[in-house]
Scaffold this motif. Structure first.
Motif, PDB file in Angstrom:
ATOM      1  N   PRO A   1      -6.335  30.099  36.390  1.00 53.98           N
ATOM      2  CA  PRO A   1      -5.505  31.029  35.607  1.00 53.98           C
ATOM      3  C   PRO A   1      -4.300  31.549  36.384  1.00 53.98           C
ATOM      4  O   PRO A   1      -3.238  31.792  35.789  1.00 53.98           O
ATOM      5  CB  PRO A   1      -6.474  32.169  35.277  1.00 53.98           C
ATOM      6  CG  PRO A   1      -7.824  31.587  35.408  1.00 53.98           C
ATOM      7  CD  PRO A   1      -7.717  30.583  36.509  1.00 53.98           C
ATOM      8  N   SER A   2      -4.455  31.714  37.697  1.00 52.76           N
ATOM      9  CA  SER A   2      -3.337  32.225  38.498  1.00 52.76           C
ATOM     10  C   SER A   2      -2.183  31.231  38.547  1.00 52.76           C
ATOM     11  O   SER A   2      -1.008  31.636  38.611  1.00 52.76           O
ATOM     12  CB  SER A   2      -3.808  32.534  39.923  1.00 52.76           C
ATOM     13  OG  SER A   2      -4.812  33.531  39.920  1.00 52.76           O
ATOM     14  N   VAL A   3      -2.489  29.931  38.506  1.00 54.26           N
ATOM     15  CA  VAL A   3      -1.442  28.913  38.474  1.00 54.26           C
ATOM     16  C   VAL A   3      -0.596  29.074  37.218  1.00 54.26           C
ATOM     17  O   VAL A   3       0.645  29.030  37.266  1.00 54.26           O
ATOM     18  CB  VAL A   3      -2.059  27.502  38.541  1.00 54.26           C
ATOM     19  CG1 VAL A   3      -0.997  26.437  38.323  1.00 54.26           C
ATOM     20  CG2 VAL A   3      -2.744  27.281  39.878  1.00 54.26           C
ATOM     21  N   VAL A   4      -1.259  29.267  36.070  1.00 50.90           N
ATOM     22  CA  VAL A   4      -0.546  29.423  34.803  1.00 50.90           C
ATOM     23  C   VAL A   4       0.173  30.771  34.742  1.00 50.90           C
ATOM     24  O   VAL A   4       1.342  30.851  34.344  1.00 50.90           O
ATOM     25  CB  VAL A   4      -1.536  29.286  33.629  1.00 50.90           C
ATOM     26  CG1 VAL A   4      -0.815  29.480  32.297  1.00 50.90           C
ATOM     27  CG2 VAL A   4      -2.224  27.921  33.669  1.00 50.90           C
ATOM     28  N   LEU A   5      -0.511  31.840  35.147  1.00 52.87           N
ATOM     29  CA  LEU A   5       0.111  33.166  35.111  1.00 52.87           C
ATOM     30  C   LEU A   5       1.299  33.247  36.059  1.00 52.87           C
ATOM     31  O   LEU A   5       2.283  33.949  35.780  1.00 52.87           O
ATOM     32  CB  LEU A   5      -0.926  34.228  35.477  1.00 52.87           C
ATOM     33  CG  LEU A   5      -2.035  34.462  34.457  1.00 52.87           C
ATOM     34  CD1 LEU A   5      -3.071  35.439  34.999  1.00 52.87           C
ATOM     35  CD2 LEU A   5      -1.471  34.977  33.144  1.00 52.87           C
ATOM     36  N   GLY A   6       1.241  32.505  37.180  1.00 55.39           N
ATOM     37  CA  GLY A   6       2.380  32.466  38.089  1.00 55.39           C
ATOM     38  C   GLY A   6       3.608  31.866  37.430  1.00 55.39           C
ATOM     39  O   GLY A   6       4.743  32.331  37.650  1.00 55.39           O
ATOM     40  N   LEU A   7       3.395  30.837  36.618  1.00 55.40           N
ATOM     41  CA  LEU A   7       4.519  30.248  35.867  1.00 55.40           C
ATOM     42  C   LEU A   7       5.096  31.245  34.867  1.00 55.40           C
ATOM     43  O   LEU A   7       6.322  31.358  34.718  1.00 55.40           O
ATOM     44  CB  LEU A   7       4.047  28.998  35.131  1.00 55.40           C
ATOM     45  CG  LEU A   7       3.757  27.761  35.972  1.00 55.40           C
ATOM     46  CD1 LEU A   7       3.099  26.689  35.122  1.00 55.40           C
ATOM     47  CD2 LEU A   7       5.043  27.215  36.604  1.00 55.40           C
ATOM     48  N   VAL A   8       4.207  31.975  34.187  1.00 51.99           N
ATOM     49  CA  VAL A   8       4.661  32.968  33.213  1.00 51.99           C
ATOM     50  C   VAL A   8       5.487  34.054  33.902  1.00 51.99           C
ATOM     51  O   VAL A   8       6.569  34.437  33.428  1.00 51.99           O
ATOM     52  CB  VAL A   8       3.455  33.584  32.471  1.00 51.99           C
ATOM     53  CG1 VAL A   8       3.917  34.727  31.562  1.00 51.99           C
ATOM     54  CG2 VAL A   8       2.724  32.520  31.664  1.00 51.99           C
ATOM     55  N   VAL A   9       4.984  34.542  35.026  1.00 55.88           N
ATOM     56  CA  VAL A   9       5.712  35.590  35.757  1.00 55.88           C
ATOM     57  C   VAL A   9       7.053  35.055  36.259  1.00 55.88           C
ATOM     58  O   VAL A   9       8.085  35.745  36.190  1.00 55.88           O
ATOM     59  CB  VAL A   9       4.857  36.106  36.933  1.00 55.88           C
ATOM     60  CG1 VAL A   9       5.676  37.022  37.839  1.00 55.88           C
ATOM     61  CG2 VAL A   9       3.635  36.848  36.415  1.00 55.88           C
ATOM     62  N   HIS A  10       7.067  33.820  36.760  1.00 59.93           N
ATOM     63  CA  HIS A  10       8.297  33.252  37.319  1.00 59.93           C
ATOM     64  C   HIS A  10       9.367  33.057  36.246  1.00 59.93           C
ATOM     65  O   HIS A  10      10.543  33.394  36.475  1.00 59.93           O
ATOM     66  CB  HIS A  10       7.991  31.921  37.983  1.00 59.93           C
ATOM     67  CG  HIS A  10       9.221  31.163  38.401  1.00 59.93           C
ATOM     68  ND1 HIS A  10       9.953  31.500  39.524  1.00 59.93           N
ATOM     69  CD2 HIS A  10       9.857  30.106  37.829  1.00 59.93           C
ATOM     70  CE1 HIS A  10      10.983  30.676  39.625  1.00 59.93           C
ATOM     71  NE2 HIS A  10      10.942  29.823  38.617  1.00 59.93           N
TER      72      HIS A  10
END
Length: 337
Positions: free
Chosen positions: A96-105
């Motif tokens: 989930p952190s991989v996907v959430l990192g994209l969202v934040v970026h």
């Protein structure tokens, strides 16, 4: 990539230990279940009964515990719960952190400073203490002090344990991956893609994915090591996976006993014997926690070396493909094409 990892001695050694412990524990469960029977009293050479618990010399290879149970079998039974829980927590933290990192970026750039400051401030709070405070009532105080009105069973307590240990690290991991995306998007080839009108989907699939996949592997192994250490710390604080019950041992003491025999429960239940004449009981789960973390460390070292060698090979291949005019005649490149 996978073949190179399995050929690396350090990675293979660590992987075989972890896989071996997990596989043996599953086989024991399938064949004998989770039952670990109490042993009968042993006799010495003169025929006199020996008083338990028995040391590894009296009952090899690991002796017995304060319930006169085979410690080796307890370690084997608990391996699948301990390693399995760490793997589940690791995957549910990283993916989930991989996907959430994209969202934040891509979508929260105006709020990055605020997010960074909040996450950095939260990281100063010890994760062991935070986990203990969140899990204390569900796994310790509730079942012990109010057992008649406590509505949660083993599955509920296990899920709650996993959710808490997953949730406390997702913000920091999300920020970690978001920072990695920031570094990738500052590369020169990204500017060329922007000029050509690349979309976010193109960036993710063609530019970010090749760089981030090796990082996901390394971060996952590091997280596994951190989780195993956190599970051990919580065990010392009497927070066990799935909770515990009170039982009376051979010394007629009321002690907490892990419901699943997982290693943190064994460590917490045997911790007090470190200062008695039976110190081996306390050391055994510590040794297996240490071996597991060292195995993950070997996997990390092996994976790092493999990724560095793959990167070096790519750079050398790219260097060999660079065309220069040195030693070439006019239109030589045109003729070759």
């Amino acid at each position: 990539m996978l073949k190179k990892l399995m050929k690396n001695p350090a990675f293979l050694t660590g992987f075989l230990f972890l896989f071996g412990m997990f596989a043996v524990s599953l086989i024991y469960y399938v064949v004998w279940g989770n039952e670990v029977p109490k042993l009968d009293l042993l006799k010495n050479e003169e025929g006199d009964f020996l008083s338990p618990p028995y040391s590894p010399l009296e009952y090899p290879p690991l002796g017995t515990d304060n319930f006169n149970r085979n410690v080796l079998l307890l370690i084997i039974v608990g391996a699948k719960y301990t390693i399995g829980a760490a793997l589940v927590i690791m995957l549910c933290r990283v993916l989930p952190s991989v996907v959430l990192g994209l969202v934040v970026h891509f979508y929260f750039k105006p709020f990055r400073k605020i997010i960074d400051n909040i996450v950095d401030a939260a990281n100063y709070f010890p994760p062991t203490l935070l986990s203990f405070l969140l899990l204390n009532w569900m796994l310790l105080e509730g079942p012990l002090y109010n057992p008649d009105h406590f509505p949660y069973d083993f599955s509920d307590k296990t899920i709650f344990y996993l959710v808490i240990l997953i949730g406390i690290s997702i913000p920091s991991l999300t920020l970690l991956f978001s920072n990695e995306y920031d570094k990738i998007m500052k590369e020169e080839f990204i500017d060329s893609s922007k000029v050509l009108g690349a979309t976010k989907r193109h960036y993710i699939l063609n530019h970010i994915r090749p760089f981030i996949l090796p990082q996901i592997l390394l971060v996952s192994i590091r997280e596994f090591m951190i989780i195993m250490l956190l599970i051990a710390h919580l065990g010392v604080l009497k927070i066990f996976i799935g909770g515990a019950v009170i039982d009376e041992d051979i010394f007629q003491n009321a002690v907490l006993v892990s419901l699943s025999y997982e290693w943190s429960g064994l460590l917490g239940g045997w911790w007090q014997y470190l200062w008695t004449t039976y110190p081996w009981i306390s050391f055994i789960p510590v040794v297996f926690f240490t071996l597991t973390i060292l195995s993950a460390k070997l996997m990390l070292i092996g994976a790092t070396r493999v990724l560095e060698s793959v990167g070096q090979d790519k750079r050398e291949t790219h260097k060999d493909e660079v065309h220069t005019f040195e030693g070439k005649e006019s239109f030589d490149f045109v003729h070759r094409a």
